[in-house]
Enzyme design. Structure first.
Site, PDB file in Angstrom:
ATOM      1  NE  ARG A  54     -14.991   3.875   7.130  1.00 34.57           N
ATOM      2  CZ  ARG A  54     -14.330   5.020   7.311  1.00 34.57           C
ATOM      3  NH1 ARG A  54     -13.962   5.374   8.516  1.00 34.57           N
ATOM      4  NH2 ARG A  54     -14.037   5.798   6.291  1.00 34.57           N
ATOM      5  CB  THR A  55     -11.303  -0.955   3.297  1.00 35.30           C
ATOM      6  OG1 THR A  55     -12.326  -0.034   2.909  1.00 35.30           O
ATOM      7  CG2 THR A  55     -11.177  -2.040   2.243  1.00 35.30           C
ATOM      8  CE  LYS A  82      14.462  -0.350   2.984  1.00 30.76           C
ATOM      9  NZ  LYS A  82      15.286  -1.356   3.696  1.00 30.76           N
ATOM     10  NE  ARG A 104      -8.761   2.021   0.068  1.00 29.90           N
ATOM     11  CZ  ARG A 104      -9.799   2.214   0.822  1.00 29.90           C
ATOM     12  NH1 ARG A 104      -9.783   1.851   2.073  1.00 29.90           N
ATOM     13  NH2 ARG A 104     -10.869   2.767   0.341  1.00 29.90           N
ATOM     14  CG  HIS A 132     -14.032   0.549  -2.458  1.00 28.41           C
ATOM     15  ND1 HIS A 132     -14.127  -0.759  -2.011  1.00 28.41           N
ATOM     16  CD2 HIS A 132     -13.578   1.271  -1.405  1.00 28.41           C
ATOM     17  CE1 HIS A 132     -13.766  -0.812  -0.741  1.00 28.41           C
ATOM     18  NE2 HIS A 132     -13.422   0.400  -0.352  1.00 28.41           N
TER      19      HIS A 132
END
Length: 171
Positions: A54-55, A82, A104, A132
């Site tokens: 969603r975000t 890696k 995020r 958030h």
């Protein structure tokens, strides 16, 4: 404010101004053509070091609707697998001309740290258990529209608030 990391240092006027802008953008979404040139010529990177649906999609749609070019970064298919660091990843995007970063991360503080590494604006799309802020803004707008005001309200937050970055930002 150049970055949106949390609400420390924000005045009520600044938050209300941002909510007013959100209302204007919602009106754009009601038009037949859901696009404005506000970010034309800018590149926005959604940099998701942890999974999200969603975000990430919300930010990508919003940036596109404001005519930005969008680069979508997903940790699972990147050189992070890696051993590349978050800093190296962001510096690579910076070298490619990214203007703004929606970040995020699973670790608290990554968006704050990113402001030291890149020149572009940084928006916190959720960092660890810490914050958030964009979800908190959406919650604030929803409450304001449902109740017609913000002053004098008592709001209950139900759930595991000790581990919720959204609850922490709401508070």
């Amino acid at each position: 404010m150049r970055h949106l990391l949390d609400f420390q240092g924000w005045s009520r006027t600044e938050v209300e101004s941002l909510l007013d802008t959100a209302r204007v953008m919602r009106e754009v979404l009601e038009r037949p053509i859901k696009k404005v040139p506000a970010l034309q010529g800018f590149t926005v990177a959604t940099v998701f070091f942890e999974p999200s649906t969603r975000t990430r999609i919300s930010f990508e749609l919003a940036a596109r609707r404001m005519s930005a070019d969008v680069v979508s970064f997903a940790a699972q298919t990147s050189s992070l697998q890696k051993g590349e660091s978050y800093k190296d990843t962001l510096l690579t995007l910076e070298a490619m001309g990214v203007d703004a970063y929606v970040i995020r991360a699973d670790s608290a503080g990554v968006p704050h740290q990113a402001t030291r590494w890149v020149k572009g604006a940084v928006i916190n799309g959720g960092d660890g258990r810490r914050a958030h802020p964009t979800q908190a803004l959406l919650d604030l707008l929803t409450v304001q529209e449902a109740k017609g005001r913000l002053d004098g309200l008592k709001v209950a937050i139900i759930g595991d608030i000790a581990h919720s970055r959204v609850a922490r930002s709401d508070i």
